[in-house]
Design a protein around this motif. Structure first.
Motif, mmCIF file in Angstrom:
data_model
loop_
_atom_site.group_PDB
_atom_site.id
_atom_site.type_symbol
_atom_site.label_atom_id
_atom_site.label_comp_id
_atom_site.label_asym_id
_atom_site.label_seq_id
_atom_site.Cartn_x
_atom_site.Cartn_y
_atom_site.Cartn_z
ATOM 1 N N PHE A 1 0.864 -1.180 0.000
ATOM 2 C CA PHE A 1 0.000 0.000 0.000
ATOM 3 C C PHE A 1 0.900 1.229 0.000
ATOM 4 N N GLU A 2 0.293 2.369 -0.272
ATOM 5 C CA GLU A 2 1.067 3.602 -0.264
ATOM 6 C C GLU A 2 0.605 4.481 0.888
ATOM 7 N N ALA A 3 1.565 5.042 1.599
ATOM 8 C CA ALA A 3 1.266 5.967 2.692
ATOM 9 C C ALA A 3 2.476 6.865 2.892
ATOM 10 N N GLU A 4 2.192 8.083 3.273
ATOM 11 C CA GLU A 4 3.248 9.070 3.513
ATOM 12 C C GLU A 4 4.170 9.183 2.300
ATOM 13 N N ALA B 1 2.981 5.632 15.846
ATOM 14 C CA ALA B 1 3.220 5.866 14.421
ATOM 15 C C ALA B 1 2.295 4.992 13.576
ATOM 16 N N ALA B 2 2.015 3.778 14.033
ATOM 17 C CA ALA B 2 1.067 2.913 13.323
ATOM 18 C C ALA B 2 -0.324 3.537 13.353
ATOM 19 N N GLY B 3 -0.694 4.138 14.470
ATOM 20 C CA GLY B 3 -1.979 4.837 14.562
ATOM 21 C C GLY B 3 -2.041 6.026 13.614
ATOM 22 N N ASP B 4 -0.942 6.774 13.510
ATOM 23 C CA ASP B 4 -0.888 7.904 12.571
ATOM 24 C C ASP B 4 -1.054 7.409 11.141
ATOM 25 N N ASP C 1 -4.614 6.724 10.477
ATOM 26 C CA ASP C 1 -5.315 7.991 10.242
ATOM 27 C C ASP C 1 -5.116 8.474 8.812
ATOM 28 N N GLU C 2 -3.913 8.289 8.294
ATOM 29 C CA GLU C 2 -3.633 8.765 6.936
ATOM 30 C C GLU C 2 -4.373 7.954 5.877
ATOM 31 N N ILE C 3 -4.345 6.635 5.989
ATOM 32 C CA ILE C 3 -4.961 5.816 4.946
ATOM 33 C C ILE C 3 -6.457 5.609 5.174
ATOM 34 N N GLY C 4 -6.917 5.851 6.374
ATOM 35 C CA GLY C 4 -8.334 5.686 6.691
ATOM 36 C C GLY C 4 -8.611 4.338 7.330
ATOM 37 N N LEU C 5 -9.593 4.331 8.183
ATOM 38 C CA LEU C 5 -9.952 3.130 8.935
ATOM 39 C C LEU C 5 -10.399 1.992 8.019
#
Length: 130
Positions: free
Chosen positions: A10-13, A73-76, A79-83
């Motif tokens: 997946f892509e994040a940050e 950081a996993a929680g952040d 938040d970025e990718i959505g629940l």
């Protein structure tokens, strides 16, 4: 990461990442949570578990242990990718980690047509009066 068994990309940050529930990830989860990954999966399937953010965050954290993230950081990242996306990725990672169980589940789903509820349980016979 190409060809890494069980890796869910997946892509994040702004970069490519992956979630992978390896043996080490499962042990990491169990050491921190005091329950097995399988116990967590079962617990999260009940209706009462909706919103069980602690388990979700900890499972994502464990599955991303290769990055050395903290649980915060996993929680952040969630938040970025959505629940919904985090839950979807976790589901894919679980199926990738337990492919035999996923095959059995798929076979069971195809054998039982949708909409057919199981027959109601028959009442137990009362003992005969003596």
């Amino acid at each position: 990461m190409n060809g890494m068994r069980g890796a869910v990309p997946f892509e994040a940050e702004g970069r490519e990442r992956f979630l992978r529930l390896t043996t080490n990830a499962q042990v990491r989860y169990q050491e921190r949570a005091g329950e097995t990954l399988v116990d967590a999966i079962v617990a999260m399937q009940g209706e009462a578990s909706q919103g069980d953010m602690l388990r979700l965050r900890r499972l994502i954290w464990a599955g991303m242990g290769h990055e050395g993230l903290s649980e915060d950081a996993a929680g952040d990242l969630i938040d970025e990718i959505g629940l919904a996306e985090a839950s979807r990725l976790l589901g894919e990672a679980i199926r990738a980690a337990f492919p035999e169980a996923a095959k059995a589940e798929a076979a069971t789903e195809t054998e039982a047509p949708e909409g057919n509820a199981p027959a109601p349980a028959k009442p137990k016979a009362k003992p005969a009066a003596t």
